[in-house]
Design a protein around this motif. Sequence first.
Motif, mmCIF file in Angstrom:
data_model
loop_
_atom_site.group_PDB
_atom_site.id
_atom_site.type_symbol
_atom_site.label_atom_id
_atom_site.label_comp_id
_atom_site.label_asym_id
_atom_site.label_seq_id
_atom_site.Cartn_x
_atom_site.Cartn_y
_atom_site.Cartn_z
ATOM 1 N N UNK B 205 0.844 -1.205 0.000
ATOM 2 C CA UNK B 205 0.000 0.000 0.000
ATOM 3 C C UNK B 205 0.872 1.246 0.000
ATOM 4 N N UNK B 206 1.941 1.240 0.778
ATOM 5 C CA UNK B 206 2.838 2.403 0.845
ATOM 6 C C UNK B 206 3.512 2.645 -0.501
ATOM 7 N N UNK B 207 3.969 1.559 -1.137
ATOM 8 C CA UNK B 207 4.634 1.707 -2.443
ATOM 9 C C UNK B 207 3.665 2.237 -3.484
ATOM 10 N N UNK B 208 2.446 1.690 -3.499
ATOM 11 C CA UNK B 208 1.461 2.152 -4.476
ATOM 12 C C UNK B 208 1.057 3.599 -4.214
ATOM 13 N N UNK B 209 0.851 3.916 -2.926
ATOM 14 C CA UNK B 209 0.490 5.299 -2.572
ATOM 15 C C UNK B 209 1.574 6.269 -3.021
ATOM 16 N N UNK B 210 2.831 5.900 -2.762
ATOM 17 C CA UNK B 210 3.939 6.775 -3.165
ATOM 18 C C UNK B 210 3.937 6.954 -4.672
ATOM 19 N N UNK B 211 3.757 5.858 -5.403
ATOM 20 C CA UNK B 211 3.733 5.940 -6.864
ATOM 21 C C UNK B 211 2.584 6.797 -7.354
ATOM 22 N N UNK B 212 1.411 6.623 -6.739
ATOM 23 C CA UNK B 212 0.235 7.388 -7.191
ATOM 24 C C UNK B 212 0.397 8.877 -6.908
ATOM 25 N N UNK B 329 11.428 9.239 -7.706
ATOM 26 C CA UNK B 329 10.785 8.169 -6.934
ATOM 27 C C UNK B 329 11.746 6.991 -6.736
ATOM 28 N N UNK B 330 12.457 6.653 -7.826
ATOM 29 C CA UNK B 330 13.417 5.546 -7.732
ATOM 30 C C UNK B 330 14.520 5.883 -6.734
ATOM 31 N N UNK B 331 14.952 7.158 -6.743
ATOM 32 C CA UNK B 331 15.977 7.594 -5.777
ATOM 33 C C UNK B 331 15.467 7.446 -4.353
ATOM 34 N N UNK B 332 14.213 7.859 -4.156
ATOM 35 C CA UNK B 332 13.611 7.771 -2.815
ATOM 36 C C UNK B 332 13.541 6.339 -2.330
ATOM 37 N N UNK B 333 13.106 5.430 -3.225
ATOM 38 C CA UNK B 333 13.002 4.015 -2.847
ATOM 39 C C UNK B 333 14.396 3.446 -2.578
ATOM 40 N N UNK B 334 15.339 3.827 -3.452
ATOM 41 C CA UNK B 334 16.722 3.353 -3.286
ATOM 42 C C UNK B 334 17.305 3.805 -1.963
ATOM 43 N N UNK B 335 17.028 5.079 -1.619
ATOM 44 C CA UNK B 335 17.561 5.603 -0.355
ATOM 45 C C UNK B 335 16.903 4.907 0.829
ATOM 46 N N UNK B 336 15.599 4.576 0.664
ATOM 47 C CA UNK B 336 14.882 3.929 1.770
ATOM 48 C C UNK B 336 15.484 2.563 2.080
ATOM 49 N N UNK B 337 16.042 1.916 1.033
ATOM 50 C CA UNK B 337 16.633 0.599 1.259
ATOM 51 C C UNK B 337 17.985 0.701 1.970
ATOM 52 N N UNK B 348 16.314 15.850 3.837
ATOM 53 C CA UNK B 348 16.168 17.269 3.521
ATOM 54 C C UNK B 348 16.335 17.551 2.034
ATOM 55 N N UNK B 349 16.759 16.547 1.266
ATOM 56 C CA UNK B 349 17.003 16.780 -0.157
ATOM 57 C C UNK B 349 15.712 16.735 -0.963
ATOM 58 N N UNK B 350 14.931 15.711 -0.738
ATOM 59 C CA UNK B 350 13.684 15.510 -1.471
ATOM 60 C C UNK B 350 12.671 14.889 -0.515
ATOM 61 N N UNK B 351 11.380 15.209 -0.656
ATOM 62 C CA UNK B 351 10.387 14.564 0.220
ATOM 63 C C UNK B 351 10.411 13.046 0.060
ATOM 64 N N UNK B 352 10.779 12.588 -1.149
ATOM 65 C CA UNK B 352 10.786 11.148 -1.417
ATOM 66 C C UNK B 352 11.643 10.375 -0.415
ATOM 67 N N UNK B 353 12.781 10.973 -0.047
ATOM 68 C CA UNK B 353 13.690 10.280 0.870
ATOM 69 C C UNK B 353 13.040 10.091 2.242
ATOM 70 N N UNK B 354 12.421 11.161 2.727
ATOM 71 C CA UNK B 354 11.767 11.092 4.036
ATOM 72 C C UNK B 354 10.589 10.129 4.022
ATOM 73 N N UNK B 355 9.835 10.167 2.934
ATOM 74 C CA UNK B 355 8.666 9.284 2.831
ATOM 75 C C UNK B 355 9.118 7.824 2.838
ATOM 76 N N UNK B 356 10.120 7.521 2.020
ATOM 77 C CA UNK B 356 10.652 6.159 1.965
ATOM 78 C C UNK B 356 11.181 5.724 3.313
#
Lengths: 325, 608
Positions: B205-212, B329-337, B348-356
């Motif tokens: 759900x989190x991955x789909x929500x982020x993508x959407x 988005x790919x960067x955010x997911x990559x950073x989350x891993x 602080x760079x992109x919201x994607x990083x914090x969300x991931x």
Amino acid sequence: MKIECSDLGKTYDGKAWAVRDVAIEIPSGSVFGLIGPNGAGKSTALRMVGTVMDPTAGSIRYDGQPRPSRSDPATGELRRRIGFLGDGNPLYKSMTPAEYLRFFGECFGMSNAELDAAIERTLVTFDLLPKADTQAGALSKGMRQRLLIARCLLHEPSLLILDEPADGLDPRGRSDLRKIIKQVSAAGVTVIISSHILRELDDLCDRVAILQKGRVVVAGDVSEILDGYDITRHTYQLRLLGGAEGTAKVFARHRALVEASNPTQGGVTLDIRLQTSGSASGSGEAMMADLLTDLCANGIRVVTVSQTSSRLEDVYDRLCDDHVN
Amino acid sequence: MTSPSTSQRWFTTLARGCRPFVSRLFRGARLRRLAATSAIVALLTVLVGAWLALGSGPMPQRSRVALTLEQAEHSRQRANHTVYSHTADEHRALVTSRKRLLAGEDEYYGRHRMRPLVEFGHARVHAAVHRASSCTEPLRGRLLAAAARVPQVDHDRRPTPAFTCSEASVAAIERLVDAQFAPQVQRYTSTLGPAGFAKFTGIIAAALLSGLMLLVAPLWGGTLIAQEVHDKTLQPLTGTALSARQLAVGMLAAPIVAVGVVAAPLVVLLLVTAAAAGSLIPALGALCLLAVGSLLAGLGAQIVGLSLGEKRTPGVVGIALLAVLGGALALGIGAASKCTEGTIGMVALLPHFGIGRLFTESFVPQHVLTLSEANRLDLSLVLAMAGFAFAAGLGVRVVTRWIGRTPTGLLTRAEALLGAATVSGLSMLALWEGPSRLAELTVLSTALIAVPLLALLMARVPGGETPPPLRVIPVVPLLRDLGLVAAAHVMLCLAVAQRGSVDDILGLATIHVIWGVMVAGLAAIRVAAAPCSLGARLLLAVALVAATIEVVGGFAMTHDNAGAGMALLPLARASAALGLLQLVGLFVVPTWLLHNLLGQGITLRRDD
């Protein structure tokens, strides 16, 4: 809605004026024509009246109320009383006329109940009902133009502004447009229409203003303008049975120049221009009446006579250099 | 009757702006289709979650292992002294093999699947005996008794498996010896239960929500506005009762609302599963950041759509947006891993990083942070969210003024300076644990903020309804402000850096850096001031390359304190061609930029 423009001006760089010192008054319920060559400032002036652009100088009053700036929330209220059709005719091609009208109705804050009634009424008025579910991209140009004007009238404005509405329309479309404008005007809506083709505005406008290089060179009631300006050129088309023999001497006596001669079945069609003297007795119509009497007296069989050049066009020709800004 | 409050009026205005655009996206059967899609997506999320959490196939197993929710099979086999079969045939073969092993026969399965575990069992016993002294009686006695029943215990062998003496571990050794080291044979099943199912459903759900919200909604919004600009349908909208702000917000909100219809059940699933996993707070934080990130990405996409829509088709704009948004988005997911304490600043760079990061913390926490690290992460997230929200606010103003064709520029001086301060602050937050040397910190942070700063500069260039040849561009004040911002940023670096002083970046190197920044600024002003021909674009690219060389070269000089900073054209040391290129960048390009600006008929102004 009564419109009063005083000293209206627009400059983009603080130096050159696209529109300057425009002072016009448009009575409520009248049809006002804004005439001028391409680049004269018609669209700029209409955008300012339509509240789409802020003037650099001067003021516009709507029913005596001053025009708010575009950032003022009161502009939204004012725009609900204005229908503005700018130049260019963009449409959402994937929308049906009904959907398109609903979208714009919502942009004017109409409620769903108001919209349902207004859409049905507008589709009927503009003869769009048979095409209500056809995508706009599949409509003919005339139908699209109708839809655009319908969109401007959906919210029942008291001022309709049309910038070059007849551009690209065929004769039938233009005729329909005139009918629509007369219909709208009859309903008490003030109409401002711009064009560089004066014949579009013949017999349609109560008042006109001629713009040249951003300035109004003449403005007022059409009949007053014609009375106030000395018209020295009139063009008529005559259709004669038989040939044009014997006409040359008559035309010379009446200072008429033959501009074109086209043979027709059993006769000839002549385009003639009368050189008027400027005195009341020498006005174009009186001269034409004398000419006709003389032609008949000389045994020339005249079938039809029609004025081919509008009187407004004559004023325009005289006043304007027709230079593009 | 009381008059509506300010907030009520604000919401009414907002709703009026959104209504036409939302209705337009929902017209016909579109809403029903979206609702059906929503139900299908929610159902698939649950089904796929169940499959991945409970399935015994290779893909679910790999997913569980990759997310560290399950041990790798070989570790699990060693821990349980059990061989797992994946098919019925394999199971039968393994059972037969076990019998043969007990009978002392050797064959393929026994050699490759059983024998390694038998050897590992021996190693475990050996390790237990080796550490028997750590056991207390009677565990020690039981352990040695069990070991005595093993015919060959190699006491010189190095004890590889760890052994901790306990009742359970001793009992396990006893069972091992009783079974004559023959491993058990079992069909492979997932080790996860309902909690694991909830986690997997939450992750999907989190991955789909982020993508959407970070890809689909902004892409839709950007393409939509590009279509409006391309088809010139935006202009009639500006003559309606909607203000430019309402148009901007409406066009931003409509795709988010439409995507929100699909996303709504996912939000519910996410919150339920997060609550089940005991991580509701991080999940709520992630949703807040997701909302801000979606707005920011949507506004960025709108700006791209507005700027490119006139010249490029919506399809081309969509492809460009897909590349940028998909990359982010790919960067955010990559950073989350790679959720370690060293990557906290990335939020602080992109919201994607914090969300991931927050979603990972919610469902598959990989590293336990210390209290101070957790506090720093929380503070960074709050500050970053505030910064992104401020940037989104500026974005709304930019889009509003763009749509309203405001001639005075898309941002005021104060707004642009506050934006620059925010960007500078966020870069410091990102590099808080980064380089300690002043010059390195300045180089890295400048690289991070260069593009946003130039974008803010461009937003101040007058345009709007004024035709390009009639625009009056205050070049000197704009460049002066750019210089001021750059200087303030260096001061901030000086305050943050642990080593170095402002002397590090003074001298001839400073001239290179300042000159490079000014050339880049001039190029940005040129781009914003008037349309560019192909030739002009090429030369602008050369100008930007030259500016980059100047800035990087200048900072490189600061790194080399042994007199290299004295060279006017340091690249000339490497080769004459590079020296010539630097010369072009230093003098020819800025002169051309000024000449080109004047050539457009643009008036350059020295004051505001």
